[in-house]
Write a protein that holds these residues in place. Structure first.
Motif: not given
Length: 239
Positions: A1-8, A13-20, A157-164, A183-188
């Motif tokens: 799983m590459n970085a692009v796949s992780l983002v997609v 919430v994670a996408k919003g954090v990444l956009l910011i 914040f994105g890390t905490v959300w991903g762990i949740m 998936p959650g750990v990857a977002e984090a």
């Protein structure tokens, strides 16, 4: 799983954090390149102006030449000081006409009490011009400092959300297998990396530019002292 796949595959919430974080990063790099060009051109023009100033025999000619170096902070200080000095000696043999010789410094020093007040006006003008230039150079640098301080916490914040999200997936699956938590750990991890990626260049650039501002402030202060010495001689001659 590459970085692009992780983002997609990341959640909303994670996408919003990444956009910011992406917005912070793009604005930071734009400011970095802009400031670098300004400081580089200002340094080059200051060096060229100082050569003209120290080799010239006519101060009015230096003033005319200084108009070619609009990006130099030292030129701005010189122009303010020259205009104030010209007003003080208006009606006499002003700075535009003669450049006093070095051997006249003792005679000028003897008359110094008489011209202390006009010299103080020139000094205040130079100080005002120097402070104005420093403020101009520091403009927008606060954004780099803000990015360096805020971006890691936005990523956190994105890390905490991903762990949740990972714990939520464990609860839904009823198992702590890798497929449930990945998936959650990857977002984090991706938001943490993005936060650091935005913050580190901003902090480095902020410290670099702040050092450049301090260095140029010192150069302007030294030039101000040099100009004051010249102004003292001119005021002594214009009595």
């Amino acid at each position: 799983m590459n970085a692009v796949s992780l983002v997609v595959q990341a959640g909303l919430v994670a996408k919003g954090v990444l956009l910011i974080l992406l917005s912070f990063s793009l604005m930071s790099w734009t400011l970095i390149f802009m400031k670098f060009r300004i400081f580089r051109r200002g340094h080059q023009e200051s060096a060229r102006f100082l050569q003209i100033f120290r080799s010239a025999k006519n101060l009015s000619a230096v003033f005319e030449e200084s108009k070619r170096f609009a990006k130099s902070p030292i030129v701005s200080v010189f122009q303010e000081g020259y205009q104030e000095l010209s007003r003080l000696v208006k009606g006499n043999q002003g700075p535009a006409n003669q450049w006093p010789a070095a051997h006249e410094s003792k005679a000028a020093a003897a008359d110094m009490p008489i011209y202390q007040e006009p010299l103080e006006l020139v000094s205040r003008t130079l100080q005002y011009a120097r402070m104005k230039e420093v403020a101009q150079q520091e403009r927008n640098l606060i954004f780099l400092a803000t990015t360096g301080n805020v971006a890691p916490f936005v990523g956190l914040f994105g890390t905490v959300w991903g762990i949740m999200d990972a714990f939520s997936s464990i609860g839904q699956a009823g198992s702590a297998n890798l497929g449930a938590v990945a998936p959650g750990v990857a977002e984090a991890l991706i938001t943490t990396a993005a936060g650091l990626g935005a913050a580190i260049p901003a902090v480095i650039a902020y410290n670099y530019f702040l050092n450049r501002v301090r260095r140029q402030a010192t150069e302007m202060e030294l030039f101000g002292l040099e100009f004051l010495t010249l102004a003292e001689r001119i005021l002594a001659r214009s009595r």
